[in-house]
Design a protein around this motif. Sequence first.
Motif, PDB file in Angstrom:
ATOM      1  N   GLU A  55       0.831  -1.211   0.000  1.00  0.00           N
ATOM      2  CA  GLU A  55       0.000   0.000   0.000  1.00  0.00           C
ATOM      3  C   GLU A  55       0.867   1.264   0.000  1.00  0.00           C
ATOM      4  OE1 GLU A  55      -0.635  -2.599   2.204  1.00  0.00           O
ATOM      5  OE2 GLU A  55      -2.282  -3.386   0.994  1.00  0.00           O
ATOM      6  N   ASN A  56       2.172   1.100   0.165  1.00  0.00           N
ATOM      7  CA  ASN A  56       3.084   2.242   0.193  1.00  0.00           C
ATOM      8  C   ASN A  56       3.848   2.333  -1.144  1.00  0.00           C
ATOM      9  OD1 ASN A  56       5.430   3.780   0.449  1.00  0.00           O
ATOM     10  ND2 ASN A  56       5.685   3.300   2.628  1.00  0.00           N
ATOM     11  N   PRO A  57       3.587   3.383  -1.939  1.00  0.00           N
ATOM     12  CA  PRO A  57       4.195   3.480  -3.276  1.00  0.00           C
ATOM     13  C   PRO A  57       5.726   3.408  -3.268  1.00  0.00           C
ATOM     14  CG  PRO A  57       2.488   5.144  -2.999  1.00  0.00           C
ATOM     15  CD  PRO A  57       2.669   4.497  -1.661  1.00  0.00           C
ATOM     16  N   GLU A  58       6.355   3.965  -2.234  1.00  0.00           N
ATOM     17  CA  GLU A  58       7.827   3.895  -2.151  1.00  0.00           C
ATOM     18  C   GLU A  58       8.282   2.445  -1.986  1.00  0.00           C
ATOM     19  OE1 GLU A  58      10.376   5.998  -2.556  1.00  0.00           O
ATOM     20  OE2 GLU A  58       8.757   7.267  -3.339  1.00  0.00           O
ATOM     21  N   ASP A  59       7.560   1.716  -1.152  1.00  0.00           N
ATOM     22  CA  ASP A  59       7.875   0.304  -0.931  1.00  0.00           C
ATOM     23  C   ASP A  59       7.683  -0.511  -2.215  1.00  0.00           C
ATOM     24  OD1 ASP A  59       8.489   0.768   1.682  1.00  0.00           O
ATOM     25  OD2 ASP A  59       6.989  -0.594   2.539  1.00  0.00           O
ATOM     26  N   VAL A  60       6.642  -0.163  -2.958  1.00  0.00           N
ATOM     27  CA  VAL A  60       6.371  -0.894  -4.211  1.00  0.00           C
ATOM     28  C   VAL A  60       7.545  -0.686  -5.169  1.00  0.00           C
ATOM     29  CG1 VAL A  60       4.876  -1.011  -6.259  1.00  0.00           C
ATOM     30  CG2 VAL A  60       3.857  -0.840  -3.969  1.00  0.00           C
ATOM     31  N   LYS A  61       8.005   0.559  -5.244  1.00  0.00           N
ATOM     32  CA  LYS A  61       9.139   0.879  -6.111  1.00  0.00           C
ATOM     33  C   LYS A  61      10.363   0.051  -5.707  1.00  0.00           C
ATOM     34  CE  LYS A  61       8.954   5.354  -7.403  1.00  0.00           C
ATOM     35  NZ  LYS A  61       9.235   6.776  -7.105  1.00  0.00           N
ATOM     36  N   LYS A  62      10.615   0.034  -4.392  1.00  0.00           N
ATOM     37  CA  LYS A  62      11.755  -0.746  -3.871  1.00  0.00           C
ATOM     38  C   LYS A  62      11.588  -2.232  -4.173  1.00  0.00           C
ATOM     39  CE  LYS A  62      12.605   1.806   0.295  1.00  0.00           C
ATOM     40  NZ  LYS A  62      12.305   1.752   1.711  1.00  0.00           N
ATOM     41  N   GLY A  63      10.367  -2.714  -3.979  1.00  0.00           N
ATOM     42  CA  GLY A  63      10.099  -4.142  -4.147  1.00  0.00           C
ATOM     43  C   GLY A  63      10.271  -4.621  -5.577  1.00  0.00           C
ATOM     44  N   LEU A  64       9.945  -3.734  -6.539  1.00  0.00           N
ATOM     45  CA  LEU A  64      10.004  -4.170  -7.935  1.00  0.00           C
ATOM     46  C   LEU A  64      11.381  -3.939  -8.562  1.00  0.00           C
ATOM     47  CD1 LEU A  64       6.514  -2.986  -9.255  1.00  0.00           C
ATOM     48  CD2 LEU A  64       7.199  -5.249  -8.444  1.00  0.00           C
ATOM     49  N   LYS A  65      12.196  -3.159  -7.862  1.00  0.00           N
ATOM     50  CA  LYS A  65      13.539  -2.885  -8.381  1.00  0.00           C
ATOM     51  C   LYS A  65      14.397  -4.141  -8.220  1.00  0.00           C
ATOM     52  CE  LYS A  65      17.095   0.635  -7.928  1.00  0.00           C
ATOM     53  NZ  LYS A  65      18.175   0.075  -7.109  1.00  0.00           N
ATOM     54  N   ASP A  66      15.095  -4.497  -9.257  1.00  0.00           N
ATOM     55  CA  ASP A  66      15.974  -5.685  -9.233  1.00  0.00           C
ATOM     56  C   ASP A  66      15.227  -6.974  -8.897  1.00  0.00           C
ATOM     57  OD1 ASP A  66      18.136  -3.991  -9.677  1.00  0.00           O
ATOM     58  OD2 ASP A  66      18.371  -3.627  -7.523  1.00  0.00           O
ATOM     59  N   LEU A  67      13.946  -7.004  -9.197  1.00  0.00           N
ATOM     60  CA  LEU A  67      13.171  -8.218  -8.910  1.00  0.00           C
ATOM     61  C   LEU A  67      13.103  -9.082 -10.161  1.00  0.00           C
ATOM     62  CD1 LEU A  67      11.240  -9.898  -7.142  1.00  0.00           C
ATOM     63  CD2 LEU A  67       9.379  -8.434  -7.915  1.00  0.00           C
ATOM     64  N   ASN A  68      13.350 -10.366  -9.970  1.00  0.00           N
ATOM     65  CA  ASN A  68      13.243 -11.297 -11.082  1.00  0.00           C
ATOM     66  C   ASN A  68      12.355 -12.466 -10.672  1.00  0.00           C
ATOM     67  OD1 ASN A  68      14.158 -13.790 -12.660  1.00  0.00           O
ATOM     68  ND2 ASN A  68      14.984 -12.090 -13.846  1.00  0.00           N
ATOM     69  N   VAL A 103      -0.703  -7.592  -3.070  1.00  0.00           N
ATOM     70  CA  VAL A 103       0.180  -7.132  -4.166  1.00  0.00           C
ATOM     71  C   VAL A 103      -0.562  -7.190  -5.507  1.00  0.00           C
ATOM     72  CG1 VAL A 103       2.385  -7.725  -3.030  1.00  0.00           C
ATOM     73  CG2 VAL A 103       1.344  -9.365  -4.606  1.00  0.00           C
ATOM     74  N   ALA A 104      -1.529  -8.128  -5.627  1.00  0.00           N
ATOM     75  CA  ALA A 104      -2.272  -8.265  -6.889  1.00  0.00           C
ATOM     76  C   ALA A 104      -3.185  -7.079  -7.147  1.00  0.00           C
ATOM     77  CB  ALA A 104      -3.089  -9.559  -6.885  1.00  0.00           C
ATOM     78  N   ALA A 105      -3.437  -6.262  -6.111  1.00  0.00           N
ATOM     79  CA  ALA A 105      -4.290  -5.086  -6.286  1.00  0.00           C
ATOM     80  C   ALA A 105      -3.484  -3.855  -6.699  1.00  0.00           C
ATOM     81  CB  ALA A 105      -5.045  -4.804  -4.988  1.00  0.00           C
ATOM     82  N   VAL A 106      -2.162  -4.011  -6.818  1.00  0.00           N
ATOM     83  CA  VAL A 106      -1.290  -2.864  -7.136  1.00  0.00           C
ATOM     84  C   VAL A 106      -0.997  -2.840  -8.644  1.00  0.00           C
ATOM     85  CG1 VAL A 106       0.943  -1.778  -6.682  1.00  0.00           C
ATOM     86  CG2 VAL A 106      -0.268  -2.974  -4.839  1.00  0.00           C
ATOM     87  N   LYS A 107      -1.345  -1.705  -9.276  1.00  0.00           N
ATOM     88  CA  LYS A 107      -1.210  -1.585 -10.725  1.00  0.00           C
ATOM     89  C   LYS A 107       0.225  -1.854 -11.199  1.00  0.00           C
ATOM     90  CE  LYS A 107      -2.283   1.890 -14.214  1.00  0.00           C
ATOM     91  NZ  LYS A 107      -1.076   2.733 -14.270  1.00  0.00           N
TER      92      LYS A 107
END
Length: 224
Positions: A55-68, A103-107
Amino acid sequence: MESKDIVIAIDGPSGVGKTTVARMVADRLGLKAVSTGALYRAVALHFLRRGLSPENPEDVKKGLKDLNVHQEYINGEIRTFLNGEDVTDSLDTVEVSDMASRVAAVKDVREFLLDVQRRLAEGGAVVEGRDIGTVVLPDADVKIFLDASTGERARRRYEQLRAEGVNVSYEQALEDVKSRDIRDSSRTVAPLRRAEDAIYVDTTHLTVEEVVNRIIKIVRELVP
Ligand code: DC
């Protein structure tokens, strides 16, 4: 068309048996099976491990960075990888399930997984999920919407968990199915809905074999 090129989308609510059916159909047709729910669960595990909030946009950014996130179909088994680690056996917990629906609710998460899913379908596959026929693979050769009554889906979920040694009651399984239905259908981003050109299969009174046979028959009719 060669069987190997066929793309089959199987959508439906949770607990309907999509993964089992997708694997069996894939094996009958010599295709690979893809479970997109497991991809969302792998992202969820990553967020849980790193203490990130979807629910935190900053966290989403962090989470998707370097994610495989990746998936392979090995000897009839769907194996899911998170940054190279095979996490398949860590994805079926209540914590991961809850986080997966968040997480599935996050665009941005859905957009991230869109490419992953489309790449996995290349060359033919049976892909199961919630928005495969509508969003991920709108040009799929065959679209199936699997359904079953809430009570029957809870019973299947209960039996699956018990078979895996998880100690739950039928009432807990029913609550789980109901709350996931509400979350999956009411979210604004890619809610669960049937594609107009999807073939509706009510599995409430069918065995797994009967469901698989019906889908194979549909595939043979639609893809000569
Ligand atoms: O099918 P499953 O229970 O493993 O899916 C996990 C979660 O991911 C569930 O809350 C629904 C969501 N999901 C989704 O939103 N879109 C998909 N294509 C697949 C799963």
